[in-house]
Design an enzyme around this catalytic site. Structure first.
Site, PDB file in Angstrom:
ATOM      1  N   GLU A 106     -43.764 -47.698 -60.936  1.00 14.08           N
ATOM      2  CA  GLU A 106     -43.771 -47.717 -62.391  1.00 14.08           C
ATOM      3  C   GLU A 106     -43.008 -46.517 -62.946  1.00 14.08           C
ATOM      4  O   GLU A 106     -42.969 -45.456 -62.333  1.00 14.08           O
ATOM      5  CB  GLU A 106     -45.220 -47.727 -62.899  1.00 14.08           C
ATOM      6  CG  GLU A 106     -45.916 -49.009 -62.452  1.00 14.08           C
ATOM      7  CD  GLU A 106     -47.361 -49.138 -62.918  1.00 14.08           C
ATOM      8  OE1 GLU A 106     -47.917 -50.226 -62.752  1.00 14.08           O
ATOM      9  OE2 GLU A 106     -47.927 -48.164 -63.441  1.00 14.08           O
ATOM     10  N   CYS A 119     -40.983 -40.383 -67.376  1.00 14.65           N
ATOM     11  CA  CYS A 119     -41.807 -39.987 -66.233  1.00 14.65           C
ATOM     12  C   CYS A 119     -41.431 -40.915 -65.079  1.00 14.65           C
ATOM     13  O   CYS A 119     -41.655 -42.124 -65.158  1.00 14.65           O
ATOM     14  CB  CYS A 119     -43.281 -40.139 -66.627  1.00 14.65           C
ATOM     15  SG  CYS A 119     -44.434 -39.712 -65.315  1.00 14.65           S
ATOM     16  N   CYS A 126     -48.737 -42.960 -52.490  1.00 11.52           N
ATOM     17  CA  CYS A 126     -48.789 -41.509 -52.262  1.00 11.52           C
ATOM     18  C   CYS A 126     -49.764 -41.246 -51.129  1.00 11.52           C
ATOM     19  O   CYS A 126     -50.789 -41.921 -51.011  1.00 11.52           O
ATOM     20  CB  CYS A 126     -49.268 -40.805 -53.536  1.00 11.52           C
ATOM     21  SG  CYS A 126     -49.263 -39.005 -53.415  1.00 11.52           S
ATOM     22  N   CYS A 130     -55.603 -37.762 -53.497  1.00 11.95           N
ATOM     23  CA  CYS A 130     -56.478 -37.190 -54.532  1.00 11.95           C
ATOM     24  C   CYS A 130     -57.365 -38.335 -55.040  1.00 11.95           C
ATOM     25  O   CYS A 130     -56.855 -39.355 -55.504  1.00 11.95           O
ATOM     26  CB  CYS A 130     -55.670 -36.594 -55.676  1.00 11.95           C
ATOM     27  SG  CYS A 130     -54.502 -35.314 -55.131  1.00 11.95           S
ATOM     28  N   CYS A 133     -57.004 -40.139 -58.587  1.00 10.65           N
ATOM     29  CA  CYS A 133     -55.691 -40.667 -58.982  1.00 10.65           C
ATOM     30  C   CYS A 133     -55.524 -42.083 -58.428  1.00 10.65           C
ATOM     31  O   CYS A 133     -55.742 -42.327 -57.240  1.00 10.65           O
ATOM     32  CB  CYS A 133     -54.594 -39.755 -58.430  1.00 10.65           C
ATOM     33  SG  CYS A 133     -52.929 -40.395 -58.649  1.00 10.65           S
ATOM     34  N   GLY A 176     -46.352 -40.818 -56.610  1.00  8.78           N
ATOM     35  CA  GLY A 176     -45.826 -40.119 -55.444  1.00  8.78           C
ATOM     36  C   GLY A 176     -45.812 -38.613 -55.560  1.00  8.78           C
ATOM     37  O   GLY A 176     -46.032 -38.054 -56.634  1.00  8.78           O
ATOM     38  N   GLU A 177     -45.589 -37.973 -54.445  1.00  9.00           N
ATOM     39  CA  GLU A 177     -45.508 -36.511 -54.379  1.00  9.00           C
ATOM     40  C   GLU A 177     -44.045 -36.131 -54.142  1.00  9.00           C
ATOM     41  O   GLU A 177     -43.523 -36.321 -53.034  1.00  9.00           O
ATOM     42  CB  GLU A 177     -46.418 -35.992 -53.261  1.00  9.00           C
ATOM     43  CG  GLU A 177     -46.212 -34.541 -52.889  1.00  9.00           C
ATOM     44  CD  GLU A 177     -46.245 -33.567 -54.069  1.00  9.00           C
ATOM     45  OE1 GLU A 177     -47.100 -33.707 -54.963  1.00  9.00           O
ATOM     46  OE2 GLU A 177     -45.389 -32.658 -54.093  1.00  9.00           O
ATOM     47  N   SER A 206     -43.410 -32.002 -60.731  1.00  9.22           N
ATOM     48  CA  SER A 206     -44.863 -31.778 -60.635  1.00  9.22           C
ATOM     49  C   SER A 206     -45.297 -31.959 -59.187  1.00  9.22           C
ATOM     50  O   SER A 206     -44.956 -32.951 -58.548  1.00  9.22           O
ATOM     51  CB  SER A 206     -45.582 -32.788 -61.528  1.00  9.22           C
ATOM     52  OG  SER A 206     -46.976 -32.639 -61.414  1.00  9.22           O
ATOM     53  N   SER A 229     -50.300 -29.106 -59.884  1.00  5.43           N
ATOM     54  CA  SER A 229     -51.550 -29.800 -60.201  1.00  5.43           C
ATOM     55  C   SER A 229     -52.704 -29.055 -59.554  1.00  5.43           C
ATOM     56  O   SER A 229     -53.017 -29.273 -58.392  1.00  5.43           O
ATOM     57  CB  SER A 229     -51.473 -31.238 -59.677  1.00  5.43           C
ATOM     58  OG  SER A 229     -50.402 -31.889 -60.309  1.00  5.43           O
ATOM     59  N   LEU A 230     -53.327 -28.195 -60.327  1.00  6.23           N
ATOM     60  CA  LEU A 230     -54.338 -27.298 -59.761  1.00  6.23           C
ATOM     61  C   LEU A 230     -55.719 -27.967 -59.729  1.00  6.23           C
ATOM     62  O   LEU A 230     -56.323 -28.126 -58.690  1.00  6.23           O
ATOM     63  CB  LEU A 230     -54.360 -26.011 -60.590  1.00  6.23           C
ATOM     64  CG  LEU A 230     -54.762 -24.744 -59.860  1.00  6.23           C
ATOM     65  CD1 LEU A 230     -53.802 -24.425 -58.732  1.00  6.23           C
ATOM     66  CD2 LEU A 230     -54.835 -23.578 -60.845  1.00  6.23           C
ATOM     67  N   HIS A 231     -56.243 -28.278 -60.911  1.00  4.82           N
ATOM     68  CA  HIS A 231     -57.506 -29.009 -61.089  1.00  4.82           C
ATOM     69  C   HIS A 231     -58.764 -28.254 -60.649  1.00  4.82           C
ATOM     70  O   HIS A 231     -59.870 -28.622 -61.052  1.00  4.82           O
ATOM     71  CB  HIS A 231     -57.487 -30.379 -60.408  1.00  4.82           C
ATOM     72  CG  HIS A 231     -56.311 -31.220 -60.786  1.00  4.82           C
ATOM     73  ND1 HIS A 231     -55.891 -31.376 -62.076  1.00  4.82           N
ATOM     74  CD2 HIS A 231     -55.443 -31.944 -60.021  1.00  4.82           C
ATOM     75  CE1 HIS A 231     -54.820 -32.159 -62.102  1.00  4.82           C
ATOM     76  NE2 HIS A 231     -54.528 -32.509 -60.874  1.00  4.82           N
ATOM     77  N   CYS A 350     -51.453 -40.586 -67.223  1.00  4.65           N
ATOM     78  CA  CYS A 350     -51.428 -39.847 -65.952  1.00  4.65           C
ATOM     79  C   CYS A 350     -52.477 -40.389 -64.995  1.00  4.65           C
ATOM     80  O   CYS A 350     -53.629 -40.565 -65.354  1.00  4.65           O
ATOM     81  CB  CYS A 350     -51.749 -38.379 -66.183  1.00  4.65           C
ATOM     82  SG  CYS A 350     -50.525 -37.538 -67.126  1.00  4.65           S
TER      83      CYS A 350
HETATM   84  N1  SAH Z   1     -48.020 -35.798 -56.958  1.00  5.01           N
HETATM   85  C1  SAH Z   1     -47.571 -35.006 -58.069  1.00  5.01           C
HETATM   86  C2  SAH Z   1     -47.050 -35.805 -59.240  1.00  5.01           C
HETATM   87  C3  SAH Z   1     -47.718 -37.083 -59.624  1.00  5.01           C
HETATM   88  S1  SAH Z   1     -49.295 -36.995 -60.414  1.00  5.01           S
HETATM   89  C4  SAH Z   1     -48.701 -34.095 -58.507  1.00  5.01           C
HETATM   90  O1  SAH Z   1     -49.779 -34.164 -57.940  1.00  5.01           O
HETATM   91  O2  SAH Z   1     -48.470 -33.274 -59.387  1.00  5.01           O
HETATM   92  C5  SAH Z   1     -49.016 -36.355 -62.025  1.00  5.01           C
HETATM   93  C6  SAH Z   1     -50.204 -35.617 -62.632  1.00  5.01           C
HETATM   94  O3  SAH Z   1     -51.247 -36.529 -63.024  1.00  5.01           O
HETATM   95  C7  SAH Z   1     -50.849 -34.658 -61.647  1.00  5.01           C
HETATM   96  O4  SAH Z   1     -51.194 -33.471 -62.297  1.00  5.01           O
HETATM   97  C8  SAH Z   1     -52.092 -35.409 -61.255  1.00  5.01           C
HETATM   98  O5  SAH Z   1     -53.079 -34.584 -60.710  1.00  5.01           O
HETATM   99  C9  SAH Z   1     -52.489 -36.031 -62.571  1.00  5.01           C
HETATM  100  N2  SAH Z   1     -53.478 -37.105 -62.460  1.00  5.01           N
HETATM  101  C10 SAH Z   1     -53.656 -37.950 -61.426  1.00  5.01           C
HETATM  102  N3  SAH Z   1     -54.668 -38.803 -61.685  1.00  5.01           N
HETATM  103  C11 SAH Z   1     -55.130 -38.495 -62.909  1.00  5.01           C
HETATM  104  C12 SAH Z   1     -56.139 -39.042 -63.743  1.00  5.01           C
HETATM  105  N4  SAH Z   1     -56.885 -40.070 -63.343  1.00  5.01           N
HETATM  106  N5  SAH Z   1     -56.332 -38.479 -64.951  1.00  5.01           N
HETATM  107  C13 SAH Z   1     -55.559 -37.451 -65.371  1.00  5.01           C
HETATM  108  N6  SAH Z   1     -54.584 -36.901 -64.643  1.00  5.01           N
HETATM  109  C14 SAH Z   1     -54.363 -37.412 -63.424  1.00  5.01           C
END
Ligand code: SAH
Length: 379
Positions: A106, A119, A126, A130, A133, A176-177, A206, A229-231, A350
């Site tokens: 997508e 985007c 991927c 995570c 996601c 994807g990463e 990202s 993407s820290l979280h 996202c």
């Molecule tokens: N793999 C890369 C890029 C793709 S994800 C990465 O991890 O950065 C893009 C962003 O969306 C990342 O910050 C990811 O953690 C975030 N993301 C993934 N699932 C999400 C969700 N359900 N709600 C909000 N953000 C999310």
């Protein structure tokens, strides 16, 4: 609804991925090779057609008809649009593309008041797993080729132009990463720069935090923006939310971020999906602020209220909690913005770019559109 494919521009099946180049796989030198038996000026003419006119070879009427036909054969399109979803106001457009071999990805185009951003996806699926996601839940299918990544950008740039806008920003934040597919992603970044004329300041990569990739990125000539993407800002929680943290723990990751920043002189950003009662407490804000301020230039924090996905039970932080978290960060001297959930109506927010099209009899499954959104097979 039966999916239809673009007519004149239909990708032809290839037997070996990446061996036969698609339209946007070739760089100028490769194009010169393909046009070796033509007058020299043709290279510039075709390059200009692909990147400035955003046209397919068959549309380049300045070329002799036979050459157009040959280029259509030699440089087929890589993406076949299965559907296009538009949110109510037309501000967000999401495409579902089918790739050679059957995988789906997508791409999301977003018009804001002052800018237009695409985007793009860098892998089908991927492998980073995570849990929150949708792409991570579906698992890895395959890397995208450079041509598949560039073509997403070109399709979006063309659509933006049709909408009376100019594509100004590319974010590698789709499925994807990107740093797990470095060798194909980086040439695509360079092409967005040199081909489409976007400055590095308007290109953002990202990453989940693949340290060797960040270190390699620091050696490149283009200073692209880095979003990490820290979280979570302690290893215990991050090990759980972002499994790759077990391989590259926070101290190592933040060290690589600091070096990137020193090499590029560009502030980087931390992404933080706010998950209810998980990473939205005062202690989380404190730990995050400590990490953000440990960098030579404090990181900017992008707060994204967690979007719901089928495989993750915990919900996003409610709006008042999001505001409170941002206030805590600001009080601690950290700049934070809340990212709007663009595209939520069409599952384009996202983390929602799900591989929903997999494993259905048609290969494609289109959900009925929700109120205020339009989903249509492309013609
Ligand atoms: N793999 C890369 C890029 C793709 S994800 C990465 O991890 O950065 C893009 C962003 O969306 C990342 O910050 C990811 O953690 C975030 N993301 C993934 N699932 C999400 C969700 N359900 N709600 C909000 N953000 C999310």
């Amino acid at each position: 609804m039966a999916p239809t494919h673009g007519t004149g521009d239909r990708p032809r099946p290839r037997r070996t991925l990446g061996v036969v180049p698609t339209r946007y796989d070739v760089d100028r030198d490769a194009l010169a090779g393909i046009l070796a038996d033509e007058p020299r000026y043709r290279v510039e003419q075709v390059w200009d057609g692909l990147y400035r006119q955003l046209a397919s070879p068959s549309e380049l009427t300045a070329l002799p008809r036979a050459l157009r036909a040959r280029l259509d054969d030699d440089l087929p399109a890589a993406l076949s649009a299965v559907s296009e979803s538009i949110d109510g106001a037309g501000a967000t457009v999401k495409w579902l593309f089918r790739l050679d071999g059957g995988a789906h990805i997508e791409t999301v185009l977003m018009h804001y008041r002052d800018r237009t951003t695409v985007c793009v996806s860098t892998q089908a699926g991927c492998a980073m797993a995570c849990g929150f996601c949708a792409t991570g839940q579906a698992g890895f299918q395959r890397h995208l080729t450079t041509g598949e990544i560039v073509e997403q950008t070109v399709r979006a740039a063309r659509r933006a132009r049709d909408d009376g806008r100019r594509l100004g920003n590319v974010v590698l934040m789709g499925m994807g990463e990107p740093l797990a597919n470095y060798d194909r992603v980086w040439p695509a970044v360079e092409r967005a720069h040199a081909g489409l004329g976007l400055s590095a300041r308007h290109l953002t990569l990202s990453t989940v935090g693949l340290v060797p990739g960040i270190r390699r990125l620091a050696t490149e000539h283009l200073p692209v923006n880095l979003a990490v993407s820290l979280h979570a800002a302690n290893d215990r929680l991050r090990d759980e939310l972002v499994p790759i943290n077990r391989r590259f723990p926070l101290s190592v990751l933040v060290g690589a971020c600091a070096d990137y920043l020193r090499a590029k002189g560009r502030r980087l950003s931390f992404e933080w999906a706010l998950i209810d009662d998980t990473n939205d407490r005062r202690t989380d804000a404190r730990e995050l602020a400590d990490l953000a301020r440990a960098l030579p230039l404090p990181a900017h924090v992008n707060l994204i209220p967690l979007n719901p996905t089928p495989g993750y039970p915990t919900r996003g932080t409610p709006p008042d909690g999001v505001r409170r978290f941002r206030r805590w960060l600001r009080d601690l001297g950290v700049n934070a913005t809340v990212r709007r959930n663009r595209g939520a109506d069409i599952d384009a927010a996202c983390g929602q770019l799900a591989a929903r099209a997999r494993d259905t009899p048609l290969g494609v499954e289109l959900r009925p559109p929700r109120a205020g959104s339009v989903t249509a097979p492309t013609r």
